[in-house]
Design an enzyme around this catalytic site. Structure first.
Site, mmCIF file in Angstrom:
data_model
loop_
_atom_site.group_PDB
_atom_site.id
_atom_site.type_symbol
_atom_site.label_atom_id
_atom_site.label_comp_id
_atom_site.label_asym_id
_atom_site.label_seq_id
_atom_site.Cartn_x
_atom_site.Cartn_y
_atom_site.Cartn_z
ATOM 1 N N THR A 1 2.531 1.583 -5.619
ATOM 2 C CA THR A 1 2.697 2.988 -6.011
ATOM 3 C C THR A 1 3.269 3.735 -4.830
ATOM 4 O O THR A 1 2.593 3.903 -3.802
ATOM 5 C CB THR A 1 1.354 3.607 -6.426
ATOM 6 N N LYS B 1 3.818 7.160 -13.299
ATOM 7 C CA LYS B 1 2.478 6.990 -12.746
ATOM 8 C C LYS B 1 2.007 8.237 -12.012
ATOM 9 O O LYS B 1 0.861 8.676 -12.193
ATOM 10 C CB LYS B 1 2.427 5.796 -11.794
ATOM 11 N N LYS C 1 -3.944 10.004 -2.265
ATOM 12 C CA LYS C 1 -2.634 9.433 -1.934
ATOM 13 C C LYS C 1 -1.632 9.689 -3.070
ATOM 14 O O LYS C 1 -0.503 10.116 -2.841
ATOM 15 C CB LYS C 1 -2.773 7.920 -1.703
ATOM 16 N N PRO D 1 0.773 -1.251 0.000
ATOM 17 C CA PRO D 1 0.000 0.000 0.000
ATOM 18 C C PRO D 1 0.803 1.300 0.000
ATOM 19 O O PRO D 1 0.364 2.279 -0.585
ATOM 20 C CB PRO D 1 -0.851 -0.074 1.283
#
Lengths: 285, 285, 285, 285
Positions: free
Chosen positions: B85, B160, B235, B55
């Site tokens: 990520t 990303k 996030k 996470p």
């Protein structure tokens, strides 16, 4: 802009009478076969189909409602097509006065620059009564290739300022993203390719990428010359903010985009293409 | 997410050993034929090709460098593929440690949600040494359809977070624009059509329009259920801001987008699709 | 800064041992009576009360936890007072390590510049256990005039970054307001007077007005020389953003202030006083 | 507001003729000794000193220039004092018309609420010719305690919107800062004290702190009831944005403050005191 539009009308067999504050523009058109009216009032007394292209709200108000303006002499059943980019509220104001006089006013702002005007490739976003749209379209077809009916009067303006607000947001966003990615070690062309195959893609990343060298033949690869000037974009963002104020519409990013472009204007970038925002973000400490 | 990825590896004939903090996930995979390791350390002692999906930064640090972590037992020449990520700086930190141990760490974050994971349609953005890319691609091909090499380690993450920052800006911008246009009297579908044929178009206006009813079958037409959660977007925007801070990259719109999504999270929209920003802008006074 | 602090300690009768990476600073202090330690480790082996003043997070980590760092040799019951401005989370990290070793680490960032340091007029914002505050205060009293206990470790940093975030917002806000008022035809001194007798007043409008000529003897009336540098303010705003991220605290204006100051740094204003933002807003088109 | 102002004029021995769209307000004043005019036109035909207090630009235009408006009947040498808060450009417009008619129009917006109006404690910011200021002041002295001459016509409005823009920025900034500090572990009262002895202090931190319980007897300690409504602040910020647009003045924080308050209005906080922004920031995820 107006000169190219007039020439394209003449090319399509229309008789054209012109009026402009710049004598050189008028005499050039006269040489090309246009008739000349000395004032807006004279113009409206000689024809009942009138196309206007003016820089801003006060110019439109003056040309239509001034003491020597179009409304002072226009016959009943006149058709006014205003291609200026102005506040939708001003378009509605003009339409209300026209209506009282038994005439019709429609807003028809354009997208596309000087070259598109010359080549009759403009897009016109038209607001006004549906029953008049075919007539308006038959005229605008001489000057553009996409003529879109957007709804009642003012919605042409609304469409244009909505589009340009989102365009400005996308351009600044693309500039921030390209700059961040490059600083994180990505190759600019590869980053553009990744964005364009993903959910980050937008018109500015795909066909007008602000990072020099990513796409050839656009302003960012030509020192930000040509294209759509930062000052014009700032003007359109100001119209968007007026419209947002008038309708209590929250536009946090649109509002910040307006501020950022205003600072660019004040810093001397007003005549550069609006993609120049990339250059101003990439300065190093 | 990880479970679907493991299943797709097995479907392609790979023997898979799994480790997870959730016992149910592990036993479901065991039923499907996976072997089980009790700890990360045990896992690394039994295989030299390891894919992780975690996470956030501290989880990655713990799983790799913790006392029972992967690095504690991994053999030389191990290959680590991290699909989490996270901050590119953390990826680089892990890669440096791996390199000291004679192994290779590559970052390979994904785009695409739970359904894409199940159907092996994910996009992987891969950062790390070019000579290892073919090997990595042969594994990721089992789980995704686009495997892009972005550059050295960390550039997968960079790609990303760049994409998602621009996506967030485009989504909020589209929401502001749709709302403004509607209040100015435009029909939402017509406005979307005009934007999409013009320079305002972006992924959010074209295929994921946040205004309910403009496009069927997406979260905005389903009460903003499903899709990409606002909390996850927040996030990713936080990672973008960390990366921007670390590189002194100005991101005024990206930064404001982050703040706006944070407020949405705090107001209880964290689990709604990130296009829900439209709904929160359109409230009437 | 550190040199002035050391001199004020000596003036108050303390024996001082110094360590610094700049040899000139060290030899100047040696001439003034200080003893010298070659490394942080040596320093900690020779005294149990240590004051540090360092530029940023990684320097603090290195000086405390590096292989030649303070913690490598410090005796039990040492007292560390760190006057650096850093992330509160890093202060807490150092305090946890100190605590494991039976020692105490307190954060005590300062406000006030080089002149205040020389004249022992600094303000210290102290975080750490209350029972140690009197001891800390007796030392800091030699170097400052306001020693405030803010709460547990990290709250000194928290106080400082909160103050500086609000300061930056007030300064940019005052600059926008002064510029807008002047363009609307107001005399700058009269506008400042009106704001200061009304609800618009803030420290920046009252005692540090960014408009040249409104107040004499401050950086805005001296070409923005001296004062608190834009680069330092940008650093503090970055710490505020990290802290806001870590605590999910929305800071829309604080975040935009950070971005605006970052752009100023990138445009070459890093060494000018942070009130220079006024000058960059007032440029004319 | 206007009723209290009329009563205070009567208390000071002035004969007052009133006109209002709300019959109840008129009859209450009649009971207290005021004469009544049925229209603005009638009013201007019966006195040459006229004070107006109206909600917004269009109301001012209508009452002054409408077919039954003040200008339709006013005698030469009339003195108009407009206490409405409106666009400075509209004040200038009215002043130009008044001047053509040989009369004087001065803008004199107020700060201070309903209670200050009742107790004759308002502040008036006056714009218009200096030679008329003494006469205006002698009238306004009956209704307020600070009567400030700001410059030529429109500068009263300019002063007010400048003050309120900076006030809004300070209030949101204070709210962000208090919330961040609390989440970082600081006691709210201590944080306020630290800010107020440092460079972060502003009117909102010192006398109108938005965090409940820090200061007693103000709206934030009374569920944000009373005080200065969010909707009114949003209106004033809209005027500031119009003025900034008209003068090309960059106001990034002022613009974002406007957007944030607009969202609060749209979310139902319009009638709460404008310090309610603190509450909306402190929501937890």
């Amino acid at each position: 802009m107006g000169a190219s539009m007039a020439r394209n009308l003449m090319k399509n067999g229309h008789k054209v009478i012109v009026n402009d504050v710049v004598p050189e523009s008028v005499s050039a058109l006269k040489n090309d076969g246009a008739e000349v009216a000395q004032t807006a009032a004279e113009l409206a007394s000689r024809t009942s189909t009138i196309v206007t292209m003016l820089p801003s709200n006060p110019h439109v108000r003056e040309v239509y409602t001034g003491s020597n303006g179009l409304f002072s002499t226009a016959s009943q059943d006149s058709l006014f097509i205003d291609s200026s980019t102005i506040d939708p509220a001003v378009s509605q104001e003009m339409a209300a006065i026209a209506s009282e006089k038994g005439s019709t006013f429609m807003d028809a702002p354009v997208s596309g620059g000087v070259v598109a005007a010359r080549d009759a490739l403009l897009t016109f976003m038209v607001g006004g009564p549906e029953e008049k749209f075919d007539e308006v379209k038959s005229i605008l077809d001489c000057m553009g290739k996409n003529i879109v009916h957007c709804g009642k009067v003012g919605t042409g303006q609304a469409s244009k300022i909505c589009n340009n607000m989102l365009l400005a947001i996308g351009m600044i966003g693309t500039s921030e993203t390209m700059n961040l990615g490059i600083r994180l070690g990505l190759d600019p062309k590869l980053l553009a390719k990744i964005l364009n195959m993903s959910s980050g893609r937008c018109w500015s990343s795909e066909v007008y990428n602000p990072c020099p060298g990513v796409i050839e033949g656009i302003p960012s690869s030509n020192n930000y010359e040509g294209g759509f000037g930062t000052a014009l974009m700032t003007k359109d963002l100001g119209l968007a903010q007026s419209a947002a104020n008038a309708t209590n519409s929250p536009t946090p990013l649109g509002s910040l985009a307006h501020q950022l472009y205003r600072v660019l204007c004040n810093n001397g970038y007003g005549k550069k293409d609006f993609s120049v925002v990339f250059q101003t973000l990439k300065e190093e400490e």
